[in-house]
Motif scaffolding. Structure first.
Motif, PDB file in Angstrom:
ATOM      1  N   LEU A   7      46.163  52.673  26.760  1.00 31.78           N
ATOM      2  CA  LEU A   7      46.477  51.669  25.745  1.00 31.78           C
ATOM      3  C   LEU A   7      45.914  50.305  26.148  1.00 31.78           C
ATOM      4  O   LEU A   7      45.370  49.578  25.308  1.00 31.78           O
ATOM      5  N   GLU A   8      46.005  49.961  27.421  1.00 32.40           N
ATOM      6  CA  GLU A   8      45.447  48.696  27.910  1.00 32.40           C
ATOM      7  C   GLU A   8      43.927  48.649  27.687  1.00 32.40           C
ATOM      8  O   GLU A   8      43.388  47.612  27.299  1.00 32.40           O
TER       9      GLU A   8
ATOM     10  N   ARG B 225      44.916  53.490  19.191  1.00 34.03           N
ATOM     11  CA  ARG B 225      46.063  52.660  19.585  1.00 34.03           C
ATOM     12  C   ARG B 225      47.345  53.189  18.947  1.00 34.03           C
ATOM     13  O   ARG B 225      48.376  53.312  19.614  1.00 34.03           O
ATOM     14  N   ASP B 226      47.284  53.538  17.663  1.00 31.55           N
ATOM     15  CA  ASP B 226      48.461  54.086  16.982  1.00 31.55           C
ATOM     16  C   ASP B 226      48.911  55.398  17.626  1.00 31.55           C
ATOM     17  O   ASP B 226      50.109  55.624  17.826  1.00 31.55           O
ATOM     18  N   ARG B 227      47.948  56.257  17.977  1.00 31.01           N
ATOM     19  CA  ARG B 227      48.295  57.528  18.632  1.00 31.01           C
ATOM     20  C   ARG B 227      48.923  57.286  20.006  1.00 31.01           C
ATOM     21  O   ARG B 227      49.873  57.954  20.390  1.00 31.01           O
ATOM     22  N   LYS B 228      48.384  56.318  20.743  1.00 31.80           N
ATOM     23  CA  LYS B 228      48.952  56.002  22.068  1.00 31.80           C
ATOM     24  C   LYS B 228      50.376  55.471  21.945  1.00 31.80           C
ATOM     25  O   LYS B 228      51.248  55.832  22.727  1.00 31.80           O
ATOM     26  N   HIS B 229      50.613  54.608  20.959  1.00 35.22           N
ATOM     27  CA  HIS B 229      51.970  54.086  20.760  1.00 35.22           C
ATOM     28  C   HIS B 229      52.943  55.226  20.441  1.00 35.22           C
ATOM     29  O   HIS B 229      54.055  55.265  20.983  1.00 35.22           O
TER      30      HIS B 229
ATOM     31  N   ARG C  88      36.251  49.519  15.367  1.00 31.84           N
ATOM     32  CA  ARG C  88      37.588  48.943  15.211  1.00 31.84           C
ATOM     33  C   ARG C  88      38.539  49.990  14.610  1.00 31.84           C
ATOM     34  O   ARG C  88      39.656  50.172  15.085  1.00 31.84           O
ATOM     35  N   ALA C  89      38.079  50.706  13.605  1.00 27.76           N
ATOM     36  CA  ALA C  89      38.905  51.743  12.972  1.00 27.76           C
ATOM     37  C   ALA C  89      39.246  52.855  13.969  1.00 27.76           C
ATOM     38  O   ALA C  89      40.397  53.308  14.038  1.00 27.76           O
ATOM     39  N   ILE C  90      38.254  53.271  14.739  1.00 23.76           N
ATOM     40  CA  ILE C  90      38.506  54.306  15.757  1.00 23.76           C
ATOM     41  C   ILE C  90      39.540  53.809  16.769  1.00 23.76           C
ATOM     42  O   ILE C  90      40.498  54.516  17.098  1.00 23.76           O
ATOM     43  N   LEU C  91      39.342  52.611  17.279  1.00 19.77           N
ATOM     44  CA  LEU C  91      40.238  52.055  18.300  1.00 19.77           C
ATOM     45  C   LEU C  91      41.643  51.826  17.752  1.00 19.77           C
ATOM     46  O   LEU C  91      42.634  52.100  18.451  1.00 19.77           O
ATOM     47  N   GLU C  92      41.761  51.357  16.534  1.00 18.15           N
ATOM     48  CA  GLU C  92      43.086  51.158  15.950  1.00 18.15           C
ATOM     49  C   GLU C  92      43.806  52.492  15.769  1.00 18.15           C
ATOM     50  O   GLU C  92      45.012  52.589  16.003  1.00 18.15           O
ATOM     51  N   GLY C  93      43.069  53.535  15.381  1.00 16.12           N
ATOM     52  CA  GLY C  93      43.659  54.866  15.287  1.00 16.12           C
ATOM     53  C   GLY C  93      44.132  55.373  16.643  1.00 16.12           C
ATOM     54  O   GLY C  93      45.223  55.932  16.773  1.00 16.12           O
TER      55      GLY C  93
END
Length: 117
Positions: free
Chosen positions: A70-71, A15-19, A8-13
């Motif tokens: 991101l999807e 996601r933030d980079r993609k945004h 979850r931490a990896i994916l949230e990071g």
């Protein structure tokens, strides 16, 4: 058992980079488009025209790739929430942790991922 909090931490990071990347790419596309619109010469006859067209095309392709990434990330976060993360969406087998480390957003085991290529 997969360490869901770790992923979850990896994916949230990610996601933030993609945004952040999507925001930067939109700004780049806007700048290139504005430069193109403010030019009095069309691309065909402007020595810089092909460069502007190339930059716009490249930024647009990167934007689409980033949206798709991101999807995938959002899908993985949804699977974490519903408890299906770490299991193949086709056969239900556990996805090896090494594969999840390499591609934390993947919904497929190696066998089903290669079958989709």
């Amino acid at each position: 058992m997969v360490d869901v909090a770790h992923f979850r931490a990896i994916l949230e990071g990610e996601r933030d980079r993609k945004h952040a990347l999507l925001k930067a790419l939109r700004q780049d596309i806007g700048s290139v488009s504005a430069a193109r619109e403010n030019s009095n010469v069309d691309d065909e006859h402007d020595p810089e025209g092909s460069t502007i067209a190339f930059e716009l095309s490249q930024a647009t392709a990167l934007l689409e790739q980033s949206r798709a990434g991101l999807e995938q990330i959002e899908g993985a976060l949804e699977r974490i929430s519903d408890g299906s993360y770490g299991f193949c969406a086709v056969c239900g087998a556990a996805i090896p942790e090494g594969r999840l480390e390499a591609r934390p957003w993947t919904p497929f085991c190696i066998g089903h991922a290669s079958a989709r290529s």
